[in-house]
Design a protein around this motif. Structure first.
Motif, PDB file in Angstrom:
ATOM      1  N   LEU A   1      28.950 -23.815 -21.381  1.00 53.91           N
ATOM      2  CA  LEU A   1      29.996 -24.798 -21.477  1.00 53.91           C
ATOM      3  C   LEU A   1      30.576 -25.079 -22.818  1.00 53.91           C
ATOM      4  CD1 LEU A   1      31.810 -26.919 -20.159  1.00 53.91           C
ATOM      5  CD2 LEU A   1      29.981 -28.554 -20.016  1.00 53.91           C
TER       6      LEU A   1
ATOM      7  N   SER B   1      22.602 -31.246 -21.029  1.00 55.76           N
ATOM      8  CA  SER B   1      22.751 -31.335 -19.786  1.00 55.76           C
ATOM      9  C   SER B   1      21.242 -32.104 -19.194  1.00 55.76           C
ATOM     10  CB  SER B   1      22.743 -30.085 -18.945  1.00 55.76           C
ATOM     11  OG  SER B   1      21.649 -29.102 -19.180  1.00 55.76           O
TER      12      SER B   1
ATOM     13  N   HIS C   1      27.463 -37.609 -12.202  1.00 58.27           N
ATOM     14  CA  HIS C   1      27.940 -36.285 -12.376  1.00 58.27           C
ATOM     15  C   HIS C   1      27.797 -35.857 -13.977  1.00 58.27           C
ATOM     16  CE1 HIS C   1      29.789 -37.550  -8.669  1.00 58.27           C
ATOM     17  NE2 HIS C   1      29.402 -36.176  -8.158  1.00 58.27           N
ATOM     18  N   GLY C   2      28.196 -36.859 -14.841  1.00 58.74           N
ATOM     19  CA  GLY C   2      28.047 -36.838 -16.212  1.00 58.74           C
ATOM     20  C   GLY C   2      27.999 -38.124 -16.846  1.00 58.74           C
TER      21      GLY C   2
ATOM     22  N   LEU D   1      37.413 -39.092 -17.785  1.00 62.68           N
ATOM     23  CA  LEU D   1      36.695 -38.261 -16.818  1.00 62.68           C
ATOM     24  C   LEU D   1      36.402 -39.145 -15.492  1.00 62.68           C
ATOM     25  CD1 LEU D   1      33.725 -37.103 -19.197  1.00 62.68           C
ATOM     26  CD2 LEU D   1      35.203 -35.807 -17.612  1.00 62.68           C
TER      27      LEU D   1
ATOM     28  N   LEU E   1      34.262 -38.407  -9.399  1.00 70.59           N
ATOM     29  CA  LEU E   1      33.357 -38.274 -10.329  1.00 70.59           C
ATOM     30  C   LEU E   1      32.453 -39.691 -10.681  1.00 70.59           C
ATOM     31  CD1 LEU E   1      34.608 -35.667 -13.096  1.00 70.59           C
ATOM     32  CD2 LEU E   1      32.891 -35.278 -11.314  1.00 70.59           C
TER      33      LEU E   1
ATOM     34  N   VAL F   1      26.032 -33.456 -18.920  1.00 73.09           N
ATOM     35  CA  VAL F   1      26.328 -33.028 -17.468  1.00 73.09           C
ATOM     36  C   VAL F   1      25.230 -32.727 -16.726  1.00 73.09           C
ATOM     37  CG1 VAL F   1      28.000 -31.454 -16.338  1.00 73.09           C
ATOM     38  CG2 VAL F   1      28.657 -31.941 -18.783  1.00 73.09           C
TER      39      VAL F   1
ATOM     40  N   ILE G   1      26.513 -27.358 -13.653  1.00 72.45           N
ATOM     41  CA  ILE G   1      27.001 -26.134 -14.492  1.00 72.45           C
ATOM     42  C   ILE G   1      25.786 -25.084 -14.730  1.00 72.45           C
ATOM     43  CG2 ILE G   1      28.539 -27.652 -15.940  1.00 72.45           C
ATOM     44  CD1 ILE G   1      25.918 -27.963 -17.795  1.00 72.45           C
TER      45      ILE G   1
ATOM     46  N   GLU H   1      34.598 -24.638 -13.929  1.00 78.44           N
ATOM     47  CA  GLU H   1      35.078 -26.219 -13.354  1.00 78.44           C
ATOM     48  C   GLU H   1      35.016 -27.275 -14.280  1.00 78.44           C
ATOM     49  OE1 GLU H   1      34.303 -29.308  -9.692  1.00 78.44           O
ATOM     50  OE2 GLU H   1      33.488 -27.175  -9.691  1.00 78.44           O
ATOM     51  N   TRP H   2      33.942 -27.366 -15.161  1.00 80.74           N
ATOM     52  CA  TRP H   2      33.832 -28.466 -16.009  1.00 80.74           C
ATOM     53  C   TRP H   2      34.652 -28.032 -17.384  1.00 80.74           C
ATOM     54  CZ3 TRP H   2      31.865 -33.316 -16.628  1.00 80.74           C
ATOM     55  CH2 TRP H   2      31.385 -33.842 -15.710  1.00 80.74           C
TER      56      TRP H   2
ATOM     57  N   ARG I   1      38.116 -29.001 -16.626  1.00 72.22           N
ATOM     58  CA  ARG I   1      38.178 -30.453 -16.777  1.00 72.22           C
ATOM     59  C   ARG I   1      38.027 -31.058 -18.190  1.00 72.22           C
ATOM     60  NH1 ARG I   1      34.095 -31.315 -13.566  1.00 72.22           N
ATOM     61  NH2 ARG I   1      35.402 -31.915 -11.484  1.00 72.22           N
ATOM     62  N   LEU I   2      37.401 -30.475 -18.808  1.00 72.36           N
ATOM     63  CA  LEU I   2      37.308 -30.924 -20.254  1.00 72.36           C
ATOM     64  C   LEU I   2      38.334 -30.595 -21.332  1.00 72.36           C
ATOM     65  CD1 LEU I   2      33.475 -30.472 -20.903  1.00 72.36           C
ATOM     66  CD2 LEU I   2      34.581 -32.738 -20.701  1.00 72.36           C
TER      67      LEU I   2
END
Length: 275
Positions: A73, A164, A177-178, A196, A202, A235, A240, A248-249, A252-253
């Motif tokens: 990531l 993570s 989720h995070g 987020l 989320l 995360v 992940i 996907e992350w 998003r980020l």
């Protein structure tokens, strides 16, 4: 990131005497946004002299050995944003670069139920050796990244550390989720949390599943104490653990970070009285 700026610091490695073992990787960027992406627990690698620290290989594949998914990531986010990237290249079980030197968990003898035989009887000399050969080179690389970004951009470097966490801890499912961890400076953390949470569905923790108030950790040493904008993103590992989840992350980020990095509030170093 500029290819010529990527290096493994062979001079530091030579002094370590580990036959080419590189304690960190460093890729410098001149991007004007000033972002530095950090991965404190990127790998579960150990220098050959330490074997597996007496552990079975499957133990090192667990979260106790490294932060699952975090390295991939970090790489995708840094690449998409042309950000400076610093990553450790040794297992946190050897020595944890995200701890202060006086933290009793700097070298773990027991981690989530697993006894670490190679750490069980380490003495002061071995502790000093690991600090000198692995901990300090990574810490110095983060300092070098800060200096470079500050010099080329003329602004405060912005530090984002990505970790993570396990979906279950001591038998209890974790709902997040995070999570975004921070201490006294919310300039980066608050817009990340808000952004987020705006992503429907989320659950994002604010200083969950851990607190950002950890004296001596990476964000404290390089962010809080120096007045630089910073945050630690956690995360959940099951989100992940594969390429699809990482992508996907990252998707998003990256757009969120582009928006956040444009904030004027991130450009300056906090005065000492506000740190």
């Amino acid at each position: 990131m500029d290819a010529h700026a990527t290096d493994m610091e062979t001079d530091a490695v030579a002094s370590a005497g580990d036959q080419g073992f590189h304690p960190y990787s460093l890729s410098l960027s001149d991007a004007s946004h000033g972002l530095i992406v950090l991965c404190d627990h990127a790998e579960n690698t150990l220098p050959a002299a330490y074997g597996g620290l007496g552990l079975q290989p499957d133990e090192l594949e667990r979260h106790i050995g490294y932060d699952i998914g975090a390295k991939a990531l970090c790489e995708q986010v840094a690449d998409a944003l042309d950000a400076t990237l610093v990553m450790s290249r040794y297992s946190r079980l050897l020595i944890d670069p995200n701890r202060g030197l006086d933290d009793p968990t700097l070298i773990m003898r027991l981690s989530d139920g697993a006894t670490v035989p190679g750490n069980a009887r380490h003495d002061a000399a071995e502790r000093a050796r690991r600090i000198d050969r692995y901990y300090r080179p990574y810490d110095d690389a983060v300092s070098r990244a800060r200096s470079h970004v500050g010099e080329v951009t003329g602004r405060a470097p912005v530090l984002l550390s990505i970790h993570s966490f396990t979906p279950i801890w001591r038998g209890h499912p974790r709902p997040w989720h995070g999570g975004v961890l921070w201490d006294r400076d919310a300039r980066l953390a608050r817009p990340l949390i808000d952004g987020l949470r705006d992503d429907g569905g989320l659950i994002i923790g604010d200083n969950e599943p851990y607190t950002g108030e950890l004296p001596g950790d990476t964000m404290n040493r390089h962010g809080t104490q120096l007045g630089l904008p910073h945050a630690l993103l956690e995360v959940r590992q099951d989100l992940i653990h594969d390429e699809a989840g990482v992508a996907e992350w990252a998707d998003r980020l990256v757009p969120l970070l582009r928006q956040v990095l444009a904030l004027e509030s991130l450009r300056d170093v906090l005065p000492a009285e506000l740190r």
